[in-house]
Design a protein around this motif. Structure first.
Motif, PDB file in Angstrom:
ATOM      1  N   LEU A 251       0.682  -1.020  -0.719  1.00 52.10           N
ATOM      2  CA  LEU A 251       0.330  -0.102   0.087  1.00 52.10           C
ATOM      3  C   LEU A 251       0.674   1.179   0.161  1.00 52.10           C
ATOM      4  O   LEU A 251       0.628   2.385  -0.241  1.00 52.10           O
ATOM      5  CB  LEU A 251      -1.201  -0.541   1.636  1.00 52.10           C
ATOM      6  CG  LEU A 251      -2.254  -0.827   1.174  1.00 52.10           C
ATOM      7  CD1 LEU A 251      -2.689  -0.549   2.712  1.00 52.10           C
ATOM      8  CD2 LEU A 251      -3.061  -0.333  -0.206  1.00 52.10           C
ATOM      9  N   MET A 273      -5.677   0.673  -5.538  1.00 50.70           N
ATOM     10  CA  MET A 273      -6.340  -0.097  -5.058  1.00 50.70           C
ATOM     11  C   MET A 273      -6.102  -1.520  -6.001  1.00 50.70           C
ATOM     12  O   MET A 273      -6.205  -2.609  -5.652  1.00 50.70           O
ATOM     13  CB  MET A 273      -7.842   0.193  -5.562  1.00 50.70           C
ATOM     14  CG  MET A 273      -8.203   1.171  -4.401  1.00 50.70           C
ATOM     15  SD  MET A 273      -8.164   0.526  -2.670  1.00 50.70           S
ATOM     16  CE  MET A 273      -8.565   2.200  -1.411  1.00 50.70           C
ATOM     17  N   LYS A 277      -3.434  -5.455  -3.782  1.00 50.77           N
ATOM     18  CA  LYS A 277      -4.027  -7.127  -4.591  1.00 50.77           C
ATOM     19  C   LYS A 277      -4.216  -7.298  -4.957  1.00 50.77           C
ATOM     20  O   LYS A 277      -3.036  -7.833  -6.152  1.00 50.77           O
ATOM     21  CB  LYS A 277      -5.721  -5.930  -4.501  1.00 50.77           C
ATOM     22  CG  LYS A 277      -6.380  -5.074  -4.127  1.00 50.77           C
ATOM     23  CD  LYS A 277      -7.558  -5.218  -3.924  1.00 50.77           C
ATOM     24  CE  LYS A 277      -9.422  -4.028  -3.296  1.00 50.77           C
ATOM     25  NZ  LYS A 277      -8.188  -3.175  -3.512  1.00 50.77           N
ATOM     26  N   GLN A 310      -7.647  -7.655   2.816  1.00 53.84           N
ATOM     27  CA  GLN A 310      -7.222  -7.060   1.695  1.00 53.84           C
ATOM     28  C   GLN A 310      -8.395  -6.238   1.900  1.00 53.84           C
ATOM     29  O   GLN A 310      -8.351  -4.881   1.311  1.00 53.84           O
ATOM     30  CB  GLN A 310      -6.305  -7.253   1.160  1.00 53.84           C
ATOM     31  CG  GLN A 310      -6.766  -8.193  -0.107  1.00 53.84           C
ATOM     32  CD  GLN A 310      -6.899  -8.348  -1.458  1.00 53.84           C
ATOM     33  OE1 GLN A 310      -5.389  -8.378  -1.915  1.00 53.84           O
ATOM     34  NE2 GLN A 310      -8.145  -9.349  -1.892  1.00 53.84           N
ATOM     35  N   CYS A 314      -8.883  -2.006   3.147  1.00 56.03           N
ATOM     36  CA  CYS A 314      -8.864  -1.018   1.584  1.00 56.03           C
ATOM     37  C   CYS A 314     -10.828  -0.448   1.850  1.00 56.03           C
ATOM     38  O   CYS A 314     -10.121   0.212   1.206  1.00 56.03           O
ATOM     39  CB  CYS A 314      -8.447  -1.826   0.450  1.00 56.03           C
ATOM     40  SG  CYS A 314      -7.297  -2.153  -0.538  1.00 56.03           S
TER      41      CYS A 314
END
Length: 325
Positions: A251, A273, A277, A310, A314
């Motif tokens: 991140l 984003m 991931k 995640q 997120c």
């Protein structure tokens, strides 16, 4: 309480855990296991056929114009993640064992998610079109890049435990079982794409149903082979901690990397984003193809843990970013 549970607990992940437990405790004979394995192979083929049929080719080509964003997503997914995955797998192998460490490395080689990346980008008021293209291209390229990276980084020439069990045969199977159905789906897309996109429940059902079948097949086979006997509760806790650190680093790299690339805020969100991931929907079916069935069950554990983590993290970040001026 209901609001808290609906906000923090994903019903699908709960179902996934239930299926894993069933695979652990329900005895499955060789005949039944063979039927389940065939069902998993058929489900995977249908899944990638639907992927190809529902994704608009026009969206992919339009999104490619934003080369800094797309390049950033690909570098994060297939360069930064694998390099960090190698370090993490090497560091935690003495702590959790070589098979779970191999699962963390395999996790780092997967493509990005599509649905959650786009959804969180939208919630955070980011570049949704760029996220759609980046996640889509990541998954399309991942059908070739992930098997190649597995063969390169996870095949131990000395016969170690972190081994891509089927070697080049695994790559051939991936191309026939995953890429070919996707290409066929793209050819059918002009006729069925609009209908599939209008019926999200159908594609979501195929998506999640495939995962459940693959997980049960892998876990049941691993149970029959006695693989789970070597995984302790402390190893699972360690994987949670390591996954949290792993995710935090990615991140940070994607967010500040976007700043270094001088991307606008909307593009930085899309990079954050998509680049941080990894896809459970792609990773589990691929694991069932690339690895022996029993090994795939253990390798799936870090993928499942990282996926749930995640989503929670997120979701919080997306809400915070949505409140920016």
């Amino acid at each position: 309480m209901r609001r808290v549970l609906s906000r923090w607990v994903d019903p699908f992940v709960v179902t996934l855990v239930v299926v894993m437990v069933l695979g652990l405790v329900v005895p499955v004979g060789p005949g039944v296991q063979q039927v389940v394995d065939v069902a998993a192979d058929v489900a995977v083929t249908i899944l990638f056929l639907v992927y190809g049929a529902r994704l608009s080719t026009r969206e992919v080509w339009a999104g490619l114009r934003n080369w800094r964003l797309q390049g950033g997503i690909l570098v994060a997914t297939y360069v930064l993640f694998p390099v960090l995955g190698l370090v993490v797998a090497w560091a935690i192998a003495p702590l959790v064992g070589a098979p779970l460490a191999a699962g963390m490395l395999y996790l780092s080689l997967l493509p990005s998610t599509v649905q959650s990346s786009v959804a969180f980008t939208s919630v955070a008021r980011g570049n949704v079109a760029g996220a759609i293209c980046g996640a889509t291209v990541s998954n399309v390229l991942g059908m070739v890049l992930t098997p190649l990276l597995v063969l390169w980084l996870m095949t131990d020439a000395e016969g170690g435990s972190a081994t891509a069990g089927h070697g080049l045969d695994g790559l051939q199977t991936v191309l026939l079982q995953l890429l070919l159905p996707f290409v066929v789906g793209q050819l059918l897309q002009p006729w069925v794409g609009d209908r599939l996109r209008a019926r999200r429940w159908l594609t979501l059902s195929v998506d999640r149903g495939t995962i459940l079948v693959v997980v049960f097949s892998a876990v049941a086979a691993a149970s029959s082979a006695g693989v789970w006997a070597g995984i302790s509760g402390w190893a699972i806790v360690a994987l949670l901690v390591v996954s949290g650190v792993f995710l935090a680093i990615m991140l940070g790299l994607t967010w500040w990397g976007g700043a270094a690339l001088k991307l606008p805020a909307e593009d930085r969100i899309a990079l954050l984003m998509c680049g941080s991931k990894k896809s459970l929907a792609t990773g589990l079916p691929m694991a069932s193809v690339l690895f022996p069935v029993a090994a795939a069950g253990v390798i799936a554990v870090p993928v499942i843990i990282f996926h749930q983590l995640q989503l929670v993290v997120c979701a919080v970040l997306a809400r915070r970013l949505a409140l920016r001026d």
